[in-house]
Design an enzyme around this catalytic site. Structure first.
Site, mmCIF file in Angstrom:
data_model
loop_
_atom_site.group_PDB
_atom_site.id
_atom_site.type_symbol
_atom_site.label_atom_id
_atom_site.label_comp_id
_atom_site.label_asym_id
_atom_site.label_seq_id
_atom_site.Cartn_x
_atom_site.Cartn_y
_atom_site.Cartn_z
ATOM 1 N N LYS A 160 4.249 -0.084 8.277
ATOM 2 C CA LYS A 160 4.034 1.234 7.687
ATOM 3 C C LYS A 160 5.332 2.001 7.828
ATOM 4 O O LYS A 160 5.818 2.205 8.930
ATOM 5 C CB LYS A 160 2.990 2.010 8.488
ATOM 6 C CG LYS A 160 1.591 1.858 8.045
ATOM 7 C CD LYS A 160 0.780 2.880 8.831
ATOM 8 C CE LYS A 160 -0.666 2.502 8.873
ATOM 9 N NZ LYS A 160 -1.423 3.437 9.715
ATOM 10 N N ASP A 220 -11.613 8.899 10.756
ATOM 11 C CA ASP A 220 -11.457 8.513 9.344
ATOM 12 C C ASP A 220 -11.951 7.098 9.109
ATOM 13 O O ASP A 220 -11.272 6.269 8.511
ATOM 14 C CB ASP A 220 -10.000 8.664 8.906
ATOM 15 C CG ASP A 220 -9.865 8.678 7.381
ATOM 16 O OD1 ASP A 220 -10.881 8.927 6.699
ATOM 17 O OD2 ASP A 220 -8.767 8.427 6.875
ATOM 18 N N GLY A 231 0.818 -1.204 0.000
ATOM 19 C CA GLY A 231 0.000 0.000 0.000
ATOM 20 C C GLY A 231 0.849 1.248 0.000
ATOM 21 O O GLY A 231 2.058 1.211 0.217
ATOM 22 N N GLN A 232 0.187 2.347 -0.294
ATOM 23 C CA GLN A 232 0.877 3.613 -0.415
ATOM 24 C C GLN A 232 -0.082 4.702 0.016
ATOM 25 O O GLN A 232 -1.231 4.703 -0.399
ATOM 26 C CB GLN A 232 1.270 3.793 -1.895
ATOM 27 C CG GLN A 232 1.822 5.137 -2.260
ATOM 28 C CD GLN A 232 3.305 5.219 -1.962
ATOM 29 O OE1 GLN A 232 4.060 4.342 -2.329
ATOM 30 N NE2 GLN A 232 3.715 6.244 -1.259
ATOM 31 N N GLY A 233 0.368 5.581 0.870
ATOM 32 C CA GLY A 233 -0.516 6.669 1.282
ATOM 33 C C GLY A 233 0.295 7.932 1.461
ATOM 34 O O GLY A 233 1.497 7.945 1.203
ATOM 35 N N GLY A 234 -0.361 8.985 1.882
ATOM 36 C CA GLY A 234 0.323 10.241 2.085
ATOM 37 C C GLY A 234 1.418 10.121 3.138
ATOM 38 O O GLY A 234 2.399 10.856 3.150
ATOM 39 N N PHE A 235 1.264 9.149 3.995
ATOM 40 C CA PHE A 235 2.129 8.897 5.120
ATOM 41 C C PHE A 235 3.444 8.274 4.668
ATOM 42 O O PHE A 235 4.530 8.560 5.180
ATOM 43 C CB PHE A 235 1.353 7.891 5.989
ATOM 44 C CG PHE A 235 1.982 7.456 7.275
ATOM 45 C CD1 PHE A 235 3.066 6.594 7.290
ATOM 46 C CD2 PHE A 235 1.451 7.867 8.488
ATOM 47 C CE1 PHE A 235 3.599 6.161 8.491
ATOM 48 C CE2 PHE A 235 1.996 7.446 9.679
ATOM 49 C CZ PHE A 235 3.057 6.589 9.680
ATOM 50 N N GLY A 236 3.380 7.433 3.664
ATOM 51 C CA GLY A 236 4.525 6.677 3.202
ATOM 52 C C GLY A 236 4.031 5.405 2.570
ATOM 53 O O GLY A 236 2.968 5.397 1.978
#
Ligand SMILES: *[C@@H]1O[C@H](CO)[C@@H](O)[C@H](O)[C@H]1NC(C)=O
Ligand SMILES: *[C@@H]1O[C@H](CO)[C@@H](O)[C@H](O)[C@H]1NC(C)=O
Ligand SMILES: *[C@@H]1O[C@H](CO)[C@@H](O)[C@H](O)[C@H]1NC(C)=O
Ligand SMILES: *[C@@H]1O[C@H](CO)[C@@H](O)[C@H](O)[C@H]1NC(C)=O
Ligand SMILES: *[C@@H]1O[C@H](CO)[C@@H](O)[C@H](O)[C@H]1NC(C)=O
Ligand SMILES: *[C@@H]1O[C@H](CO)[C@@H](O)[C@H](O)[C@H]1NC(C)=O
Length: 841
Positions: A554, A651, A533-538
Site C-alpha cells: 500500500k 470498517d 487497487g486504489q483507495g483514498g489512501f493511495g
C-alpha cells in the site's frame, strides 16, 4: 404560513423589478407570437418564469443574426431556428405565416428564411395558431380552437439536450431525433457531430463524427450506461436518466428529469464532439462536466481487438492472445489497423480441418473493469449458461455478464474496449488452449512459490533484519517521531479512544523496514500492471521480492495528507497483532516522501470478489461460507478480547475480508481501527468514517462506536454471505435493505427465501437458518441487545443452543442508495485501501 407570505412578497418584488426594467428599456415583453403580434429584432418572448427567452442573437465578432432560445442569458443558447441562413441586418421578424399554420422567420424582403414546416393538412384550416415559450424551454405552436400542439422545438432539437427532452430512434422506420453540434463555437450551422440513440436491442448513446462513430456510452442496463467511467456514473445527484421503449418496443427513447426544481441542467454536444453537461442551482451555474476526457474515449482508438488504458504507456495494447496486425505501424503508435489473433481457435481448426483432433479446447481469459466493446448481442441467459453458450458457438469471441442486461456476447472483432481503474464490467475473451496454457505455466510457478510462503516469510523477515542495520535505526526514529507528531496533530478529539497513550504500549522495534529501492524493484517501479487497487489512501500494488515472496504494497499517495493518520494507525494497530484470521503486515517503508505498508499477498482477492459475482460465488459452497464466517468471527474476537490491546475495526465489509490460497478469511485494513484503553468500552468521534450499509445506527448517526458496532457490521456481513447479495441491493421493487428484507421474511416465516440458491440444500438448511438467526441478533437496533463476539462465537459453535428472539434491526429501508454504492465501487479490489469518509461529501 410565514414562508408562503415571504414567497408572495418576493413575487411582488420580482414583478415590480421586472416592470421597472421593461419601462427602462422601452420594449413590451410579450409571451406569445400570433398573426397580429410579431417579434422584431431586439424584442423577445419569455417563458412565464422568465428563465427562457426567444429572440434574435448574434455571436460575437459577427454580423450574423439568428433566431434562438436561451436559458438565463445568451451564452446558453439551447435552440436555433435559422442555423444555416443567418440574417445580415436587424430587419428580421418572427411571426406566424400568412396561411396561419407556421411559425416563420422573415428577412427584410419578407422572404421566408426559416419555417416550422408544418404541412397545412396537419392544421385545421380555420384556426389561428399561437407560438408560446413554455417553462421547460420548449417552444410550442398551438391551434387556438382545438388546443392541439402542431409543432414543438423539443422535437426539432439543435445541440442541447434539456430535462424532459427526448432522444429517440424508431426501430421500424429508422427515424431518429438527432442532436447536431454547431460548426464552431460561433457558428450555429450544422457541424460534424451529432448525438443519437443506437444499438436498439441494448440501447446506447452515440456521438457521431459525420457518419463515423466518435463516442459511445455503453449499453443501458436499466440503471446506468455501463460504458461510463465511474467518475460519471454517480456524479449527479440532481437528475435521473432513463431509457425506455414505446409503441410495442419499436421506439426507443431516452430522457432525463430533475429531482429538485432548484436545479437545472443542460447537456450539449459541442463543435468538437464533446458532450458537455452544465448544471445550475437557483439560476447560478454550479458545474460543468465534460464526458470525454481523453483519447481512450474516442471510439475504437486502439483499433480492432486493441484495448485502451490511460494508465499504460503506450495507452494501446493488444488483447491477450492477439498481436499487432501491422507491427511497424503499431510501433509508430498508429493504432488504426489494430490486432489479430495469434493462435487459431480450436473450434476453427475443427471447422476447417474437419476433425476433432484439432487440439485442446478453447477457454476464456478475463479482462477486468472494462468498457465493453461495441456490437453486443444480448440474451437473458444467466452467467453460467452465458459462458457455455459462448463456448459452444465458434462465432462467439467474448462474453460478459451484467446483472441488469444479463448475458452479453460478441462475434467478429472487438472494438472500443477501454480499461477502467474502477467500475466497468469484466470481459471474458475466448482464447486458444495454447494461449491459456501460457498462463497455466505461470500459475504453476505461483503455486510452488506460495507453497514456500511460510519459509519465504521467515527468510524475508530474517534477511531484512540483518540487512542494513544502520539505516534502519535512523528510519525507525523517524517513524517514532512521526507517530508522536501525527497523534498530536490530527483530530485531537480522537485522542482518548485512539492512538495517544497507546503509542508507548506498542513496540514497533521488531517491525521490519523495507528499502524503497527493494519495493520499487519488486513492483516493477509501481507499474500499472502491478496495480491491484486504489483507495483514498493511495494505491496498492502487487510485488515479488527477489527471493520470490509475493507481497502487497500500500503506497500512501504523496498528494494527500489525509492518509497519514490511517497509515500510522495501521502500523500501530497491526504490527503487534498475529492471528490466522488477520492479514499479516510484513513491514513498512518510510523514505523521504514515501510511506508504504508491506503485506503478505492474498492470491484469492477479497470476499466480495467471490460473493457478489454470479459465477465465482459457486466456488463458495455452504461449508466454505461457514468456514469464512467462523474465521471472521474468531478474528474479530481476537481483536476485541484476546489480543493485548482492545481494538475496534470500524470498517468491516466484504472488500476488507481477504482470502488466502485456501480461502482462509483474513481481516484487513486497519486504517480506521481504534484502540481502547483498559477500562474504556465506548468511544465517540465527530469524524465518522466507514461504509454505509455496514455502520451501526449509533455510529452512523451519533459517532458512537464500541465492540457492538463491529458486531453490527459482522451481522450484515453474515447475512450477505448467506444471501450472496449486497446489503444495498433492491428487493422486490421495494426500497428494502437486506436487513429489512430479512426481517420481513423472518416475520412471515419465509426466511428460507433469503438463502442464496447456490447453497440452498436440504442437508444444511437448519444450520443456515441458525446462522441467519445469529445474524439478526447482531444487527438489532439497540447496541446493548446485540451479543458480544465471544457470545457469537459460542453461538456459531452451538455451545449456546437456545438463541434469544431478535428484535427489529436498524436500517430497514434503503436510503441514499447510490452513494453507498459509489463508495464501494471505487474501492472493491484486492488488498486495496479503503478510506470511505462520509464527512464532507
Ligand atoms: C422546410 O421544407 C423545405 C421544403 O420541403 C425544406 O427545404 C426546408 O429545409 C425545411 N425547413 C426546415 C426548417 O425543416
Ligand atoms: C385569426 O386572427 C385574425 C387576426 O387577429 C382574426 O381577424 C381572425 O378572426 C382569427 N381567426 C380565427 C378563426 O380566430
Ligand atoms: C468537418 O469534417 C470535415 C471532413 O472531415 C473537415 O474538413 C472539416 O474541417 C470539419 N469541420 C469542422 C468545423 O471541424
Ligand atoms: C432542493 O435542493 C435544495 C438544496 O439542496 C434544498 O434546500 C431543497 O429543500 C430541495 N427541495 C426539494 C423540493 O427537495
Ligand atoms: C489444418 O491442418 C493443417 C495441417 O494439419 C494446418 O497446417 C492448418 O493450419 C490447419 N488449419 C487451421 C485453420 O488450423
Ligand atoms: C452463433 O453466434 C452467432 C453470432 O453470435 C449467431 O448469429 C448464431 O446464430 C449462433 N449459432 C448458433 C448455432 O447458436
Amino acid at each position: 404560513m410565514l414562508g408562503l407570505l415571504v414567497q408572495v412578497n418576493m413575487l411582488h418584488i420580482l414583478f415590480f423589478i421586472s416592470t421597472l426594467y421593461m419601462i427602462k428599456i422601452g420594449c413590451a415583453s410579450m409571451s406569445t407570437i400570433t398573426s397580429s403580434q410579431l417579434i422584431k429584432y431586439s424584442e423577445t418572448i419569455s417563458s412565464s418564469d422568465d428563465a427562457f427567452k426567444l429572440g434574435f442573437f448574434s455571436p460575437v465578432n459577427t454580423t450574423n443574426r439568428y433566431v434562438g432560445i436561451w436559458y438565463l442569458n445568451q451564452s446558453n443558447i439551447i435552440w436555433v431556428a435559422n442555423r444555416e441562413k443567418p440574417i445580415q441586418d436587424s430587419s428580421g421578424v418572427i411571426t406566424i405565416s400568412d396561411d396561419n399554420t407556421n411559425l416563420v422567420v422573415l428577412n427584410r424582403h419578407k422572404h421566408v428564411i426559416w419555417s416550422s414546416n408544418v404541412s397545412s393538412n396537419l392544421a385545421s384550416s380555420n384556426s389561428n395558431v399561437t407560438a408560446q415559450l413554455q417553462n421547460t424551454g420548449n417552444l410550442i405552436l398551438q391551434e387556438d380552437t382545438t388546443g392541439n400542439i402542431i409543432w414543438e422545438s423539443f422535437k426539432h432539437p439543435s445541440d442541447a439536450f434539456l430535462p424532459n427532452m427526448i432522444i429517440s430512434t424508431n426501430q421500424r422506420t429508422g427515424e431518429k431525433v438527432k442532436y447536431t453540434s454547431w460548426k464552431t463555437p460561433l457558428d450555429p450551422a450544422i457541424g460534424n457531430f451529432s448525438l443519437s440513440l443506437e444499438r436498439l436491442n441494448s440501447p446506447e448513446v452515440f456521438v457521431w463524427n459525420q457518419t463515423k462513430p466518435y463516442w459511445r456510452s455503453g449499453p443501458w442496463n436499466g440503471q446506468v450506461l455501463v460504458g461510463l467511467p465511474s467518475r460519471l456514473l454517480y456524479a449527479s445527484d440532481i437528475l435521473t436518466l432513463s431509457i425506455g421503449r414505446k409503441d410495442n418496443g419499436s421506439i426507443v427513447e431516452t430522457t432525463y428529469t430533475l429531482l429538485n426544481s432548484s436545479f437545472f441542467a443542460i447537456a450539449t454536444v459541442n463543435s468538437e464532439g464533446k458532450l458537455v453537461y452544465t448544471s445550475w442551482m437557483n439560476g447560478h451555474q454550479v458545474g460543468t462536466t465534460v464526458v470525454q476526457e481523453n483519447e481512450c474515449d474516442i471510439y475504437g482508438f486502439c483499433g480492432p481487438n486493441g484495448s485502451c488504458d490511460l494508465t499504460n504507456s503506450p495507452i494501446c495494447t493488444c488483447l491477450k492472445g492477439f498481436e499487432p496486425r501491422n507491427v511497424d505501424e503499431w510501433n509508430r503508435q498508429n493504432w488504426i489497423s489494430g490486432c489479430a489473433r495469434k493462435a487459431s481457435l480450436q473450434c476453427e481448426r475443427v471447422k476447417y480441418n474437419g476433425s476433432e483432433l484439432g487440439g485442446k479446447g478453447d477457454g476464456f481469459v478475463k479482462l477486468e473493469m472494462t468498457k465493453i466493446p461495441d456490437f453486443v448481442q444480448q440474451s437473458y441467459l444467466f452467467a453460467d449458461a452465458c459462458r457455455t453458450e459462448c463456448l459452444n458457438n465458434c462465432s462467439c469471441v467474448a462474453y460478459a455478464y451484467d446483472d441488469g442486461i444479463r448475458c452479453l456476447t460478441w462475434s467478429g472483432n472487438l472494438i472500443d474496449i477501454v480499461r477502467f481503474s474502477s467500475g466497468g464490467i469484466d470481459l471474458y475473451i475466448r482464447q486458444a488452449y495454447s494461449e491459456l496454457y501460457r498462463d497455466g505455466k505461470r500459475n504453476f510457478t505461483k503455486i510452488i512459490i506460495s507453497m514456500g510462503v511460510v519459509g519465504a516469510i521467515i527468510f524475508a523477515t530474517a534477511s531484512y533484519f540483518l540487512w542494513s542495520w544502520a539505516s534502519k535505526y535512523s528510519a525507525r526514529r523517524k517513524i517514532e517521531k512521526m507517530l508522536v507528531s501525527s497523534t498530536r496533530q490530527i483530530h485531537p478529539e480522537n485522542r482518548n479512544a485512539s492512538l495517544i497513550g497507546n503509542v508507548k504500549q506498542v513496540k514497533i522495534e521488531d517491525l521490519p523496514l523495507f528499502e524503497f529501492q527493494k519495493i520499487s524493484t519488486a513492483t516493477n517501479n509501481f507499474g500499472s500492471p502491478n496495480k491491484i487497487g486504489q483507495g483514498g489512501f493511495g494505491s496498492a500494488y502487487k510485488g515479488e521480492l527477489q527471493d520470490g515472496l509475493e507481497i502487497a504494497v500500500k503506497r500512501l499517495s504523496k498528494a494527500s495528507g489525509q492518509g497519514l493518520e490511517e497509515f500510522m494507525n495501521e502500523v500501530i494497530v497491526i504490527s503487534k497483532l498475529q492471528h490466522r484470521n488477520l492479514v499479516r503486515l510484513l513491514g513498512c517503508c518510510i523514505e523521504g516522501e514515501e510511506k508504504m505498508l508491506v503485506y503478505e499477498y492474498m492470491p484469492n482477492n477479497s470476499l466480495d470478489f467471490y460473493l457478489f459475482d454470479p459465477i465465482k460465488k459457486k466456488i463458495l459452497d455452504w461449508q466454505k461460507r461457514l468456514y469464512i464466517i467462523e474465521g471472521i468471527s474468531r478474528g474479530l474476537l481476537y481483536l476485541h478480547r484476546d489480543s493485548r490491546l482492545r481494538i475496534i475495526h470500524r470498517d468491516l465489509k466484504p472488500s476488507n475480508i481477504l482470502l488466502d490460497g485456501e480461502l482462509n478469511p483474513k481481516i484487513s485494513d486497519f486504517g480506521m481501527a481504534r484502540i481502547f484503553g483498559g477500562s474504556e468500552n465506548e468511544g465517540n468521534t465527530r469524524r465518522i468514517v466507514g461504509t454505509y450499509g455496514y455502520m451501526s445506527p449509533e455510529y452512523a448517526m451519533e459517532g458512537l462506536f464500541s465492540e457492538k458496532s463491529d458486531v453490527f457490521s459482522f451481522g450484515v456481513l453474515l447475512l450477505e454471505i448467506i444471501s450472496g447479495r449486497k446489503n444495498t441491493s433492491f428487493y422486490n421493487h421495494q426500497a428494502l435493505t437486506l436487513l429489512g428484507y430479512t426481517w420481513k421474511l423472518w416475520n412471515e416465516d419465509e426466511v428460507v427465501a433469503l438463502i442464496d440458491q447456490e447453497i440452498c440444500n436440504a442437508d444444511y438448511v437448519g444450520n443456515i437458518l441458525r446462522c441467519i438467526h445469529i445474524g439478526l441478533l447482531c444487527v438489532q437496533e439497540i447496541a446493548k441487545e446485540r451479543p458480544t463476539m465471544a457470545t457469537v462465537v459460542s453461538m456459531l459453535n452451538s455451545e449456546i443452543v437456545k438463541l434469544p428472539h431478535p428484535s427489529q434491526p436498524a436500517f430497514l429501508l434503503s436510503q441514499t442508495e447510490h452513494r453507498a454504492d459509489s463508495g464501494q465501487q471505487n474501492n472493491d479490489s484486492n488488498n486495496s485501501v479503503t478510506v470511505t469518509s462520509l464527512q464532507g461529501r
